[in-house]
Design a protein around this motif. Sequence first.
Motif, PDB file in Angstrom:
ATOM      1  N   THR A   1       0.856  -1.176   0.000  1.00 49.86           N
ATOM      2  CA  THR A   1       0.000   0.000   0.000  1.00 49.86           C
ATOM      3  C   THR A   1       0.900   1.237   0.000  1.00 49.86           C
ATOM      4  O   THR A   1       1.997   1.190   0.558  1.00 49.86           O
ATOM      5  CB  THR A   1      -0.950   0.008   1.221  1.00 49.86           C
ATOM      6  N   PRO A   2       0.447   2.316  -0.611  1.00 45.57           N
ATOM      7  CA  PRO A   2       1.297   3.509  -0.647  1.00 45.57           C
ATOM      8  C   PRO A   2       1.365   4.251   0.690  1.00 45.57           C
ATOM      9  O   PRO A   2       2.225   5.102   0.879  1.00 45.57           O
ATOM     10  CB  PRO A   2       0.632   4.379  -1.714  1.00 45.57           C
ATOM     11  N   CYS A   3       0.450   3.929   1.612  1.00 38.78           N
ATOM     12  CA  CYS A   3       0.380   4.634   2.895  1.00 38.78           C
ATOM     13  C   CYS A   3       0.106   3.639   4.016  1.00 38.78           C
ATOM     14  O   CYS A   3      -0.860   2.886   3.955  1.00 38.78           O
ATOM     15  CB  CYS A   3      -0.757   5.645   2.896  1.00 38.78           C
ATOM     16  N   TRP A   4       0.941   3.671   5.019  1.00 37.81           N
ATOM     17  CA  TRP A   4       0.715   2.816   6.181  1.00 37.81           C
ATOM     18  C   TRP A   4       1.340   3.469   7.407  1.00 37.81           C
ATOM     19  O   TRP A   4       2.179   4.355   7.302  1.00 37.81           O
ATOM     20  CB  TRP A   4       1.246   1.397   5.965  1.00 37.81           C
ATOM     21  N   GLY A   5       0.872   3.039   8.575  1.00 35.39           N
ATOM     22  CA  GLY A   5       1.378   3.581   9.822  1.00 35.39           C
ATOM     23  C   GLY A   5       1.957   2.486  10.686  1.00 35.39           C
ATOM     24  O   GLY A   5       1.721   1.302  10.447  1.00 35.39           O
TER      25      GLY A   5
ATOM     26  N   GLU B   1      -6.584   7.804  11.254  1.00 33.68           N
ATOM     27  CA  GLU B   1      -6.930   9.068  10.607  1.00 33.68           C
ATOM     28  C   GLU B   1      -5.823   9.525   9.658  1.00 33.68           C
ATOM     29  O   GLU B   1      -6.090   9.993   8.554  1.00 33.68           O
ATOM     30  CB  GLU B   1      -7.218  10.132  11.661  1.00 33.68           C
ATOM     31  N   LYS B   2      -4.562   9.385  10.082  1.00 38.20           N
ATOM     32  CA  LYS B   2      -3.426   9.775   9.238  1.00 38.20           C
ATOM     33  C   LYS B   2      -3.371   8.915   7.978  1.00 38.20           C
ATOM     34  O   LYS B   2      -3.177   9.424   6.871  1.00 38.20           O
ATOM     35  CB  LYS B   2      -2.108   9.637  10.001  1.00 38.20           C
ATOM     36  N   VAL B   3      -3.532   7.611   8.150  1.00 38.71           N
ATOM     37  CA  VAL B   3      -3.460   6.692   7.008  1.00 38.71           C
ATOM     38  C   VAL B   3      -4.624   6.929   6.055  1.00 38.71           C
ATOM     39  O   VAL B   3      -4.437   6.972   4.836  1.00 38.71           O
ATOM     40  CB  VAL B   3      -3.400   5.221   7.485  1.00 38.71           C
TER      41      VAL B   3
ATOM     42  N   LEU C   1       9.385   3.416   1.990  1.00 41.57           N
ATOM     43  CA  LEU C   1       8.473   2.338   1.611  1.00 41.57           C
ATOM     44  C   LEU C   1       7.008   2.672   1.896  1.00 41.57           C
ATOM     45  O   LEU C   1       6.150   1.805   1.790  1.00 41.57           O
ATOM     46  CB  LEU C   1       8.858   1.047   2.353  1.00 41.57           C
ATOM     47  N   GLY C   2       6.712   3.918   2.303  1.00 39.95           N
ATOM     48  CA  GLY C   2       5.328   4.329   2.490  1.00 39.95           C
ATOM     49  C   GLY C   2       4.890   4.598   3.914  1.00 39.95           C
ATOM     50  O   GLY C   2       3.726   4.944   4.145  1.00 39.95           O
ATOM     51  N   LEU C   3       5.769   4.448   4.892  1.00 41.50           N
ATOM     52  CA  LEU C   3       5.407   4.758   6.279  1.00 41.50           C
ATOM     53  C   LEU C   3       5.145   6.257   6.387  1.00 41.50           C
ATOM     54  O   LEU C   3       6.002   7.065   6.028  1.00 41.50           O
ATOM     55  CB  LEU C   3       6.533   4.346   7.234  1.00 41.50           C
ATOM     56  N   ILE C   4       3.956   6.624   6.863  1.00 39.58           N
ATOM     57  CA  ILE C   4       3.601   8.045   6.915  1.00 39.58           C
ATOM     58  C   ILE C   4       3.440   8.565   8.341  1.00 39.58           C
ATOM     59  O   ILE C   4       3.461   9.779   8.553  1.00 39.58           O
ATOM     60  CB  ILE C   4       2.340   8.348   6.081  1.00 39.58           C
TER      61      ILE C   4
END
Length: 152
Positions: free
Chosen positions: A52-56, A133-135, A85-88
Amino acid sequence: MDIDKFSAHGEVHAHFQAEQNILHIDLVGPFNLEFMQKYERVVGAQRKNIDTPCWGSLVNVHGLALAPMEATNAGQEIVSKAVALGLIATAVVLHEPEGVAMQKKFWSRVYESSTLAFEYFDDTAQATLWLSEKVLACLQAHNVNQFNNARR
């Protein structure tokens, strides 16, 4: 056996919850440089499966989460790789009341060297809500519609 090498101090367990796009990491400190190598093996194996492009990441810390400067530097490198790698965002839950200010100082050193959003929490449920919420916001910005369970 190499007598100059120390064993890893600290424990790490990790699993990725795909429904919420959250990597759960459970740590027991204190840590040393060898622990950071163990951390990268355990957590890195989970990151390889994230698509996934976004993960926490939700980091539950038990025990005194302190480490020498070499381990802090290694932590900064690990975070940089994860962000690529997409950790936001990362939520840190400090379960050890002793030395909270010192623990926050350690974790802040690790995270402040990156662009990663991070926050400290007393409660895992609050941390999960903040991360969700961030993801969700990131996924919406990327027009990804597969994040259905963000607001459980």
